[in-house]
Write an enzyme that holds these catalytic residues in place. Structure first.
Site, PDB file in Angstrom:
ATOM      1  CE  LYS A   1      37.342  -0.382  -2.951  1.00 18.53           C
ATOM      2  NZ  LYS A   1      36.008   0.252  -2.879  1.00 18.53           N
TER       3      LYS A   1
HETATM    4  O1  G3P Z   1      32.482  -0.812  -0.975  1.00 15.22           O
HETATM    5  C1  G3P Z   1      31.815  -1.696  -1.801  1.00 15.22           C
HETATM    6  C2  G3P Z   1      30.359  -1.458  -1.746  1.00 15.22           C
HETATM    7  O2  G3P Z   1      30.084  -0.183  -2.170  1.00 15.22           O
HETATM    8  C3  G3P Z   1      29.532  -2.434  -2.478  1.00 15.22           C
HETATM    9  O3  G3P Z   1      28.292  -2.365  -1.906  1.00 15.22           O
HETATM   10  O4  G3P Z   1      25.876  -2.614  -1.727  1.00 15.22           O
HETATM   11  O5  G3P Z   1      26.984  -2.422  -3.998  1.00 15.22           O
HETATM   12  O6  G3P Z   1      27.237  -4.479  -2.653  1.00 15.22           O
HETATM   13  P1  G3P Z   1      27.023  -3.019  -2.622  1.00 15.22           P
END
Ligand code: G3P
Length: 285
Positions: free
Chosen positions: A111
């Protein structure tokens, strides 16, 4: 439960915890992959030890142990491992980390942030046959730049992660971005696969499948809800309707420019990169 026959979208778990991998496999009976990031790894390590404070190398070793554990449970799936990056990290540093992380397990996608340095690193790493997952995507221009920077890589080797929930958070309909990128890539038969991330609810899950995502990654609690719905799959016309969100208009750009020419700046990419770096650095003694 075998995979629903009407479902072609691959289902990934978004978690830094091997325990979640095990319980998701028990829940679904299958799992096509898992995505990790610095914040998720920090959360998993803190769950085991709230006062954790490690040296740099110990932290890398802990991350390696986590992904090796996950990889053994889903040897035929993909496991995303994220390089450390902040606004000052240069491509060469990301390339060195990516090469090293790629030796940890046989089924890695490395990533990289969708910044200038991240794209340069993707360009070099995909040229060496390393699989990548370009993260913190918030615009079609960024998606076009990823296509251009990794051109020549084969299908399956390049994932693109738009963060739908974080667009919703600031009043923009994140699912629209999935539709826009999906349409743009289809026209050019892009090799890049869309991996919808930042999934916050079952509606995001169903709508991104209907919008044409290739892969979706979600926290365990969303997969629990999906299981509770008896593994519902959406009609192609399923839409994510939210009166409080503004729609994201089509901003298609040609995919044939060189990757350096696209305007890839996005505030949410910058903020997301900083948050990942902060969460990681907070683990270091
Ligand atoms: O895979 C990316 C994800 O974990 C981000 O999620 O909820 O932190 O925006 P969030």
């Amino acid at each position: 439960m075998p995979r629903p026959t009407t479902l072609t979208t691959r289902i990934f778990l978004d978690s830094g915890s091997p325990d979640d991998t095990r319980s998701t496999l028990d829940l679904l009976g299958f799992l096509d992959g898992q995505t990790t990031n610095p914040s998720l790894v920090a959360k998993a390590l803190r769950a085991d030890n709230p006062d954790i404070a490690l040296k740099q190398q110990e932290l890398m070793d802990a991350y390696k142990g986590i992904v090796q554990n996950i990889s053994q449970m889903i040897p035929h799936g993909s496991v995303s491992i994220e390089v450390y990056g902040d606004k000052d990290t240069v491509a060469e540093t990301m390339i060195t980390q990516g090469r090293e992380m790629n030796t940890w397990i046989p089924n890695a996608h490395i990533k990289l942030p969708t910044t200038k340095a991240g794209l340069e690193a993707a360009n070099v790493l995909t040229g060496e046959g390393v699989r990548v997952n370009m993260t913190l995507i918030f615009s079609q221009a960024q998606a076009a730049a990823v296509h251009a920077a990794t051109f020549g890589a084969k299908k399956g080797d390049v994932f693109l992660s738009p963060f739908v929930g974080r667009l919703d958070d600031r009043g923009e309909n994140g699912i629209d971005l999935i539709s826009r990128i999906s349409d743009m890539y289809k026209k050019e038969e892009s090799h890049v696969e869309i991996l919808t991330a930042s999934v916050r609810n079952i509606d995001h899950f169903l709508a991104s499948i209907a919008a044409g995502t290739d892969i979706i990654t979600c926290p365990k609690k969303i997969l629990d809800e999906w299981a509770a719905s008896n593994f519902i799959t959406p009609e192609a016309t399923y839409s994510y309707t939210r009166d409080d969100l503004s729609s994201i208009p089509d901003a298609s750009v040609s995919l044939t420019q060189s990757w350096q020419e696209y305007n890839i700046q996005h505030d949410l990419t910058d903020a997301g990169l900083q948050k990942f770096a902060d969460d990681w650095n907070a683990l270091i003694a």
